[in-house]
Design a protein around this motif. Structure first.
Motif, PDB file in Angstrom:
ATOM      1  N   SER A 127      -1.549  -5.726  -3.676  1.00 16.40           N
ATOM      2  CA  SER A 127      -1.921  -4.485  -3.285  1.00 16.40           C
ATOM      3  C   SER A 127      -1.236  -3.450  -4.235  1.00 16.40           C
ATOM      4  CB  SER A 127      -1.446  -4.517  -1.672  1.00 16.40           C
ATOM      5  OG  SER A 127      -0.056  -4.581  -1.413  1.00 16.40           O
ATOM      6  N   THR A 128      -1.726  -2.156  -3.996  1.00 16.57           N
ATOM      7  CA  THR A 128      -1.341  -1.122  -4.688  1.00 16.57           C
ATOM      8  C   THR A 128      -0.766   0.003  -3.914  1.00 16.57           C
ATOM      9  OG1 THR A 128      -2.721  -1.619  -6.508  1.00 16.57           O
ATOM     10  CG2 THR A 128      -1.710   0.466  -6.742  1.00 16.57           C
ATOM     11  N   ILE A 129       0.408   0.358  -4.114  1.00 13.50           N
ATOM     12  CA  ILE A 129       1.032   1.494  -3.487  1.00 13.50           C
ATOM     13  C   ILE A 129       1.337   2.771  -4.458  1.00 13.50           C
ATOM     14  CG2 ILE A 129       3.353   2.491  -2.091  1.00 13.50           C
ATOM     15  CD1 ILE A 129       3.756  -0.644  -1.434  1.00 13.50           C
ATOM     16  N   THR A 130       0.964   4.008  -3.937  1.00 12.38           N
ATOM     17  CA  THR A 130       1.059   5.203  -4.949  1.00 12.38           C
ATOM     18  C   THR A 130       2.080   5.982  -4.335  1.00 12.38           C
ATOM     19  OG1 THR A 130      -1.554   4.902  -5.449  1.00 12.38           O
ATOM     20  CG2 THR A 130      -0.070   7.142  -5.915  1.00 12.38           C
ATOM     21  N   VAL A 131       3.325   6.239  -5.033  1.00 10.15           N
ATOM     22  CA  VAL A 131       4.167   7.189  -4.665  1.00 10.15           C
ATOM     23  C   VAL A 131       4.147   8.365  -5.690  1.00 10.15           C
ATOM     24  CG1 VAL A 131       6.606   7.582  -4.267  1.00 10.15           C
ATOM     25  CG2 VAL A 131       5.284   5.277  -3.632  1.00 10.15           C
ATOM     26  N   ALA A 132       3.957   9.589  -5.489  1.00 12.91           N
ATOM     27  CA  ALA A 132       4.230  10.907  -6.285  1.00 12.91           C
ATOM     28  C   ALA A 132       3.242  10.578  -7.320  1.00 12.91           C
ATOM     29  CB  ALA A 132       5.373  10.794  -6.685  1.00 12.91           C
ATOM     30  N   MET A 141       6.518  -4.741  -7.940  1.00 18.33           N
ATOM     31  CA  MET A 141       7.684  -4.438  -7.326  1.00 18.33           C
ATOM     32  C   MET A 141       8.250  -5.576  -6.785  1.00 18.33           C
ATOM     33  SD  MET A 141       6.031  -1.485  -4.746  1.00 18.33           S
ATOM     34  CE  MET A 141       7.432  -1.421  -3.835  1.00 18.33           C
ATOM     35  N   LEU A 142       7.836  -6.911  -6.875  1.00 12.65           N
ATOM     36  CA  LEU A 142       8.506  -8.109  -6.646  1.00 12.65           C
ATOM     37  C   LEU A 142       9.092  -8.492  -7.816  1.00 12.65           C
ATOM     38  CD1 LEU A 142       8.854 -10.518  -4.666  1.00 12.65           C
ATOM     39  CD2 LEU A 142       6.784 -11.400  -5.884  1.00 12.65           C
ATOM     40  N   VAL A 143       8.772  -8.297  -9.035  1.00 11.99           N
ATOM     41  CA  VAL A 143       9.412  -8.589 -10.167  1.00 11.99           C
ATOM     42  C   VAL A 143      10.598  -8.070 -10.178  1.00 11.99           C
ATOM     43  CG1 VAL A 143       9.462  -8.544 -12.839  1.00 11.99           C
ATOM     44  CG2 VAL A 143       7.034  -9.054 -11.509  1.00 11.99           C
ATOM     45  N   ILE A 144      10.818  -6.708 -10.195  1.00 10.23           N
ATOM     46  CA  ILE A 144      11.937  -5.740 -10.044  1.00 10.23           C
ATOM     47  C   ILE A 144      12.892  -6.303  -9.042  1.00 10.23           C
ATOM     48  CG2 ILE A 144      12.880  -3.571 -10.028  1.00 10.23           C
ATOM     49  CD1 ILE A 144      10.397  -2.515 -10.963  1.00 10.23           C
ATOM     50  N   VAL A 145      12.609  -6.429  -7.693  1.00 11.28           N
ATOM     51  CA  VAL A 145      13.367  -6.924  -6.864  1.00 11.28           C
ATOM     52  C   VAL A 145      13.946  -8.355  -7.010  1.00 11.28           C
ATOM     53  CG1 VAL A 145      13.525  -7.591  -4.251  1.00 11.28           C
ATOM     54  CG2 VAL A 145      12.278  -5.498  -5.119  1.00 11.28           C
ATOM     55  N   VAL A 146      13.201  -9.160  -7.228  1.00 13.31           N
ATOM     56  CA  VAL A 146      13.491 -10.413  -7.739  1.00 13.31           C
ATOM     57  C   VAL A 146      14.649 -10.683  -8.629  1.00 13.31           C
ATOM     58  CG1 VAL A 146      13.038 -12.906  -8.682  1.00 13.31           C
ATOM     59  CG2 VAL A 146      11.506 -11.680  -6.908  1.00 13.31           C
ATOM     60  N   ALA A 147      14.473  -9.693 -10.059  1.00  9.53           N
ATOM     61  CA  ALA A 147      15.499  -9.746 -10.760  1.00  9.53           C
ATOM     62  C   ALA A 147      16.782  -9.251 -10.486  1.00  9.53           C
ATOM     63  CB  ALA A 147      14.857  -8.741 -12.077  1.00  9.53           C
ATOM     64  N   VAL A 148      16.748  -8.214  -9.499  1.00 10.41           N
ATOM     65  CA  VAL A 148      17.910  -7.765  -9.175  1.00 10.41           C
ATOM     66  C   VAL A 148      18.764  -8.853  -8.394  1.00 10.41           C
ATOM     67  CG1 VAL A 148      19.009  -5.844  -7.515  1.00 10.41           C
ATOM     68  CG2 VAL A 148      17.334  -5.419  -9.202  1.00 10.41           C
TER      69      VAL A 148
END
Length: 287
Positions: A127-132, A141-148
Protein backbone atom coordinates in the motif's frame (compact mmCIF):
# COMPACT_ATOMS: atom_id res chain seq x y z
CA UNK A 1 10.00 20.87 -2.82
CA UNK A 2 7.78 17.81 -2.80
CA UNK A 3 10.08 16.19 -5.36
CA UNK A 4 13.07 16.82 -3.11
CA UNK A 5 11.45 15.20 -0.08
CA UNK A 6 10.23 12.32 -2.23
CA UNK A 7 13.76 11.59 -3.39
CA UNK A 8 15.10 12.11 0.11
CA UNK A 9 12.75 9.38 1.32
CA UNK A 10 13.81 7.12 -1.53
CA UNK A 11 17.44 7.85 -0.65
CA UNK A 12 16.83 6.83 2.96
CA UNK A 13 15.40 3.54 1.69
CA UNK A 14 18.37 2.91 -0.57
CA UNK A 15 20.81 3.94 2.14
CA UNK A 16 19.19 1.56 4.62
CA UNK A 17 19.90 -1.38 2.29
CA UNK A 18 23.49 -0.23 1.83
CA UNK A 19 23.89 0.05 5.59
CA UNK A 20 22.76 -3.52 6.25
CA UNK A 21 25.03 -4.97 3.56
CA UNK A 22 27.90 -2.66 4.45
CA UNK A 23 27.83 -3.47 8.17
CA UNK A 24 28.11 -7.19 7.44
CA UNK A 25 31.07 -6.56 5.17
CA UNK A 26 32.61 -4.23 7.76
CA UNK A 27 32.34 -6.74 10.60
CA UNK A 28 34.10 -9.45 8.63
CA UNK A 29 36.87 -7.15 7.47
CA UNK A 30 37.30 -5.30 10.76
CA UNK A 31 37.53 -8.46 12.85
CA UNK A 32 39.00 -11.08 10.52
CA UNK A 33 40.65 -8.80 7.92
CA UNK A 34 38.97 -10.72 5.13
CA UNK A 35 37.60 -8.60 2.23
CA UNK A 36 34.73 -10.95 1.49
CA UNK A 37 33.94 -10.33 -2.17
CA UNK A 38 31.46 -13.23 -1.93
CA UNK A 39 29.25 -11.19 0.41
CA UNK A 40 27.15 -10.18 -2.59
CA UNK A 41 26.43 -13.88 -3.19
CA UNK A 42 24.95 -14.15 0.31
CA UNK A 43 22.69 -11.21 -0.59
CA UNK A 44 21.76 -12.90 -3.87
CA UNK A 45 20.93 -16.29 -2.34
CA UNK A 46 19.05 -14.64 0.53
CA UNK A 47 16.69 -12.98 -1.91
CA UNK A 48 16.11 -16.19 -3.84
CA UNK A 49 15.47 -18.27 -0.72
CA UNK A 50 12.88 -15.81 0.54
CA UNK A 51 11.15 -15.74 -2.85
CA UNK A 52 11.18 -19.49 -3.47
CA UNK A 53 10.09 -20.39 0.07
CA UNK A 54 7.11 -18.07 -0.33
CA UNK A 55 6.23 -19.56 -3.71
CA UNK A 56 7.05 -23.19 -2.97
CA UNK A 57 5.70 -23.53 0.57
CA UNK A 58 3.11 -20.76 0.48
CA UNK A 59 4.27 -19.35 3.81
CA UNK A 60 3.90 -15.78 5.02
CA UNK A 61 6.48 -13.22 3.96
CA UNK A 62 7.93 -12.86 7.47
CA UNK A 63 8.26 -16.63 7.88
CA UNK A 64 10.14 -16.82 4.58
CA UNK A 65 12.44 -13.98 5.69
CA UNK A 66 13.26 -15.77 8.96
CA UNK A 67 14.03 -19.02 7.12
CA UNK A 68 16.23 -17.10 4.69
CA UNK A 69 18.14 -15.47 7.56
CA UNK A 70 18.80 -18.84 9.19
CA UNK A 71 19.84 -20.46 5.91
CA UNK A 72 22.21 -17.67 4.88
CA UNK A 73 23.73 -17.42 8.37
CA UNK A 74 24.49 -21.15 8.15
CA UNK A 75 25.86 -20.77 4.62
CA UNK A 76 28.12 -17.94 5.77
CA UNK A 77 29.47 -20.08 8.62
CA UNK A 78 30.18 -22.93 6.20
CA UNK A 79 31.90 -20.45 3.91
CA UNK A 80 34.14 -19.35 6.76
CA UNK A 81 34.91 -22.90 7.94
CA UNK A 82 35.61 -24.53 4.59
CA UNK A 83 36.95 -21.65 2.48
CA UNK A 84 38.39 -18.76 4.49
CA UNK A 85 39.58 -20.52 7.65
CA UNK A 86 41.87 -22.96 5.79
CA UNK A 87 43.41 -19.94 4.02
CA UNK A 88 44.13 -17.93 7.18
CA UNK A 89 47.88 -18.52 6.93
CA UNK A 90 48.05 -18.33 3.13
CA UNK A 91 49.18 -15.20 1.23
CA UNK A 92 46.45 -12.49 1.29
CA UNK A 93 45.67 -12.84 -2.40
CA UNK A 94 44.42 -16.39 -1.88
CA UNK A 95 41.28 -15.51 0.09
CA UNK A 96 40.40 -12.87 -2.52
CA UNK A 97 40.72 -15.43 -5.32
CA UNK A 98 38.63 -17.90 -3.32
CA UNK A 99 35.93 -15.26 -2.75
CA UNK A 100 35.76 -14.47 -6.47
CA UNK A 101 35.46 -18.20 -7.15
CA UNK A 102 32.53 -18.39 -4.75
CA UNK A 103 30.82 -15.50 -6.54
CA UNK A 104 31.09 -17.26 -9.91
CA UNK A 105 30.00 -20.60 -8.47
CA UNK A 106 26.92 -19.30 -6.65
CA UNK A 107 25.75 -17.16 -9.57
CA UNK A 108 26.06 -20.13 -11.96
CA UNK A 109 24.26 -22.36 -9.44
CA UNK A 110 21.38 -19.90 -9.06
CA UNK A 111 21.04 -19.60 -12.84
CA UNK A 112 21.05 -23.40 -13.19
CA UNK A 113 18.40 -23.96 -10.52
CA UNK A 114 16.08 -21.00 -11.00
CA UNK A 115 16.96 -19.65 -14.45
CA UNK A 116 18.12 -16.22 -15.53
CA UNK A 117 14.79 -14.41 -15.72
CA UNK A 118 13.68 -11.65 -13.37
CA UNK A 119 11.24 -12.51 -10.56
CA UNK A 120 8.91 -10.23 -8.63
CA UNK A 121 8.53 -10.79 -4.91
CA UNK A 122 5.12 -9.91 -3.48
CA UNK A 123 4.65 -8.84 0.13
CA UNK A 124 1.74 -7.72 2.32
CA UNK A 125 3.26 -4.23 2.32
CA UNK A 126 2.16 -2.95 -1.06
CA UNK A 127 0.00 0.00 0.00
CA UNK A 128 1.00 3.65 -0.36
CA UNK A 129 0.71 6.44 2.19
CA UNK A 130 0.90 10.07 1.09
CA UNK A 131 2.18 12.62 3.60
CA UNK A 132 2.55 16.28 2.57
CA UNK A 133 2.68 15.24 -1.08
CA UNK A 134 5.33 12.55 -0.49
CA UNK A 135 4.21 9.07 -1.57
CA UNK A 136 5.64 6.46 0.80
CA UNK A 137 5.05 2.79 0.10
CA UNK A 138 4.80 0.65 3.20
CA UNK A 139 7.53 -1.66 1.87
CA UNK A 140 10.00 1.23 1.67
CA UNK A 141 8.96 2.32 5.15
CA UNK A 142 9.56 -1.25 6.31
CA UNK A 143 13.10 -1.15 4.86
CA UNK A 144 13.95 1.96 6.90
CA UNK A 145 12.35 0.67 10.11
CA UNK A 146 14.02 -2.74 9.84
CA UNK A 147 17.43 -1.13 9.23
CA UNK A 148 17.07 1.06 12.32
CA UNK A 149 15.92 -1.84 14.51
CA UNK A 150 18.67 -4.17 13.26
CA UNK A 151 21.40 -1.57 13.83
CA UNK A 152 20.16 -0.91 17.39
CA UNK A 153 19.90 -4.63 18.19
CA UNK A 154 23.34 -5.27 16.75
CA UNK A 155 24.85 -2.54 18.90
CA UNK A 156 23.17 -3.96 22.00
CA UNK A 157 24.45 -7.43 21.08
CA UNK A 158 28.02 -6.22 20.66
CA UNK A 159 27.96 -4.10 23.82
CA UNK A 160 25.90 -6.21 26.22
CA UNK A 161 26.65 -9.88 25.48
CA UNK A 162 29.71 -12.04 26.11
CA UNK A 163 29.94 -13.08 22.46
CA UNK A 164 29.62 -9.46 21.40
CA UNK A 165 32.38 -8.47 23.82
CA UNK A 166 34.56 -11.24 22.35
CA UNK A 167 33.95 -9.91 18.85
CA UNK A 168 34.92 -6.39 19.90
CA UNK A 169 38.00 -7.71 21.70
CA UNK A 170 39.09 -9.50 18.54
CA UNK A 171 38.59 -6.29 16.57
CA UNK A 172 40.63 -4.21 19.00
CA UNK A 173 43.53 -6.57 19.66
CA UNK A 174 43.64 -10.05 18.14
CA UNK A 175 46.75 -11.17 20.03
CA UNK A 176 45.40 -9.89 23.33
CA UNK A 177 42.09 -11.67 22.72
CA UNK A 178 43.93 -14.95 22.18
CA UNK A 179 45.92 -14.46 25.40
CA UNK A 180 42.80 -14.07 27.55
CA UNK A 181 41.32 -17.28 26.15
CA UNK A 182 38.86 -16.04 23.53
CA UNK A 183 38.04 -18.78 21.05
CA UNK A 184 38.97 -17.34 17.67
CA UNK A 185 37.05 -20.00 15.76
CA UNK A 186 33.79 -19.25 17.60
CA UNK A 187 34.24 -15.51 17.05
CA UNK A 188 34.96 -16.02 13.35
CA UNK A 189 31.90 -18.24 12.85
CA UNK A 190 29.65 -15.85 14.77
CA UNK A 191 30.95 -12.88 12.78
CA UNK A 192 30.26 -14.60 9.47
CA UNK A 193 26.82 -15.72 10.72
CA UNK A 194 25.89 -12.13 11.61
CA UNK A 195 27.24 -10.93 8.29
CA UNK A 196 25.17 -13.51 6.40
CA UNK A 197 22.04 -12.72 8.41
CA UNK A 198 22.38 -9.01 7.60
CA UNK A 199 22.78 -9.79 3.89
CA UNK A 200 19.66 -11.99 3.96
CA UNK A 201 17.64 -9.30 5.72
CA UNK A 202 18.77 -6.65 3.23
CA UNK A 203 17.92 -8.84 0.24
CA UNK A 204 14.56 -9.91 1.63
CA UNK A 205 13.32 -6.39 2.31
CA UNK A 206 14.82 -4.82 -0.83
CA UNK A 207 13.79 -7.50 -3.36
CA UNK A 208 10.09 -6.52 -3.48
CA UNK A 209 11.27 -3.12 -4.68
CA UNK A 210 14.16 -4.13 -6.95
CA UNK A 211 13.17 -7.60 -8.26
CA UNK A 212 15.13 -10.86 -7.89
CA UNK A 213 17.62 -11.97 -10.58
CA UNK A 214 20.99 -13.78 -10.74
CA UNK A 215 23.14 -10.64 -11.03
CA UNK A 216 21.44 -8.73 -8.21
CA UNK A 217 24.45 -9.12 -5.92
CA UNK A 218 26.99 -7.51 -8.27
CA UNK A 219 26.11 -3.84 -7.97
CA UNK A 220 25.11 -4.17 -4.31
CA UNK A 221 28.51 -5.54 -3.28
CA UNK A 222 30.31 -2.84 -5.27
CA UNK A 223 28.27 -0.19 -3.49
CA UNK A 224 28.84 -1.94 -0.15
CA UNK A 225 32.60 -1.78 -0.65
CA UNK A 226 32.28 1.93 -1.46
CA UNK A 227 30.30 2.38 1.77
CA UNK A 228 32.92 0.50 3.79
CA UNK A 229 35.83 2.42 2.27
CA UNK A 230 34.10 5.80 2.65
CA UNK A 231 33.19 5.08 6.27
CA UNK A 232 36.60 3.67 7.14
CA UNK A 233 37.59 0.04 6.74
CA UNK A 234 36.27 -1.88 9.74
CA UNK A 235 34.13 0.92 11.21
CA UNK A 236 30.45 0.17 11.85
CA UNK A 237 29.53 3.85 12.50
CA UNK A 238 31.37 4.66 9.30
CA UNK A 239 29.33 2.08 7.39
CA UNK A 240 26.12 3.62 8.72
CA UNK A 241 27.09 7.17 7.78
CA UNK A 242 28.59 6.06 4.47
CA UNK A 243 25.46 4.10 3.56
CA UNK A 244 23.22 7.08 4.18
CA UNK A 245 25.48 9.46 2.31
CA UNK A 246 25.61 7.14 -0.68
CA UNK A 247 21.87 6.32 -0.73
CA UNK A 248 20.73 9.94 -0.51
CA UNK A 249 23.37 11.13 -3.01
CA UNK A 250 22.33 8.51 -5.56
CA UNK A 251 18.64 9.28 -5.20
CA UNK A 252 19.06 13.05 -5.49
CA UNK A 253 21.62 12.68 -8.26
CA UNK A 254 19.30 10.49 -10.31
CA UNK A 255 16.63 13.20 -10.09
CA UNK A 256 18.58 16.41 -10.46
CA UNK A 257 21.44 15.21 -12.68
CA UNK A 258 20.57 12.08 -14.65
CA UNK A 259 19.32 8.60 -13.85
CA UNK A 260 21.82 7.26 -16.40
CA UNK A 261 24.74 8.34 -14.23
CA UNK A 262 23.41 7.58 -10.75
CA UNK A 263 25.67 4.53 -10.33
CA UNK A 264 28.70 6.70 -11.08
CA UNK A 265 27.92 8.88 -8.07
CA UNK A 266 29.13 6.18 -5.68
CA UNK A 267 32.57 6.11 -7.22
CA UNK A 268 32.74 9.89 -7.57
CA UNK A 269 32.00 10.18 -3.84
CA UNK A 270 34.67 7.58 -3.18
CA UNK A 271 37.27 9.65 -5.05
CA UNK A 272 36.29 12.90 -3.31
CA UNK A 273 36.22 11.48 0.22
CA UNK A 274 39.40 9.44 -0.25
CA UNK A 275 41.16 12.58 -1.48
CA UNK A 276 40.08 14.52 1.59
CA UNK A 277 40.32 11.64 4.11
CA UNK A 278 42.43 8.74 2.81
CA UNK A 279 41.47 6.52 5.77
CA UNK A 280 37.75 7.23 5.46
CA UNK A 281 35.37 9.16 7.69
CA UNK A 282 36.02 6.85 10.67
CA UNK A 283 39.19 4.81 10.96
CA UNK A 284 39.32 3.53 14.54
CA UNK A 285 37.96 0.01 14.28
CA UNK A 286 34.53 -1.55 14.71
CA UNK A 287 33.43 0.82 17.47
Amino acid sequence: MELFFQQLFNGLTLGSVYILVGIGLTLVFGILHVPNFAHGSLYLIGGYITLMVMKGLGVHYFVAVILSILAIALLAVLMERFVFNPLRDAPPIHDKIAAIGLVLFFEALISLIWGTEYHRMTTPFDSTITVAGVAMTTQRMLVIVVAVVVVVLLQLFLKKTMIGASILAMAQNRDGAFLVGINANVVAMMTFAISGALAAIAASIASPINLVFPAMGHLVILKAFVVVIIGGMGSVPGAIIGGMILGISESLGATYISNDYKDMIAFLLLIIIMTARPKGLFAKGVY
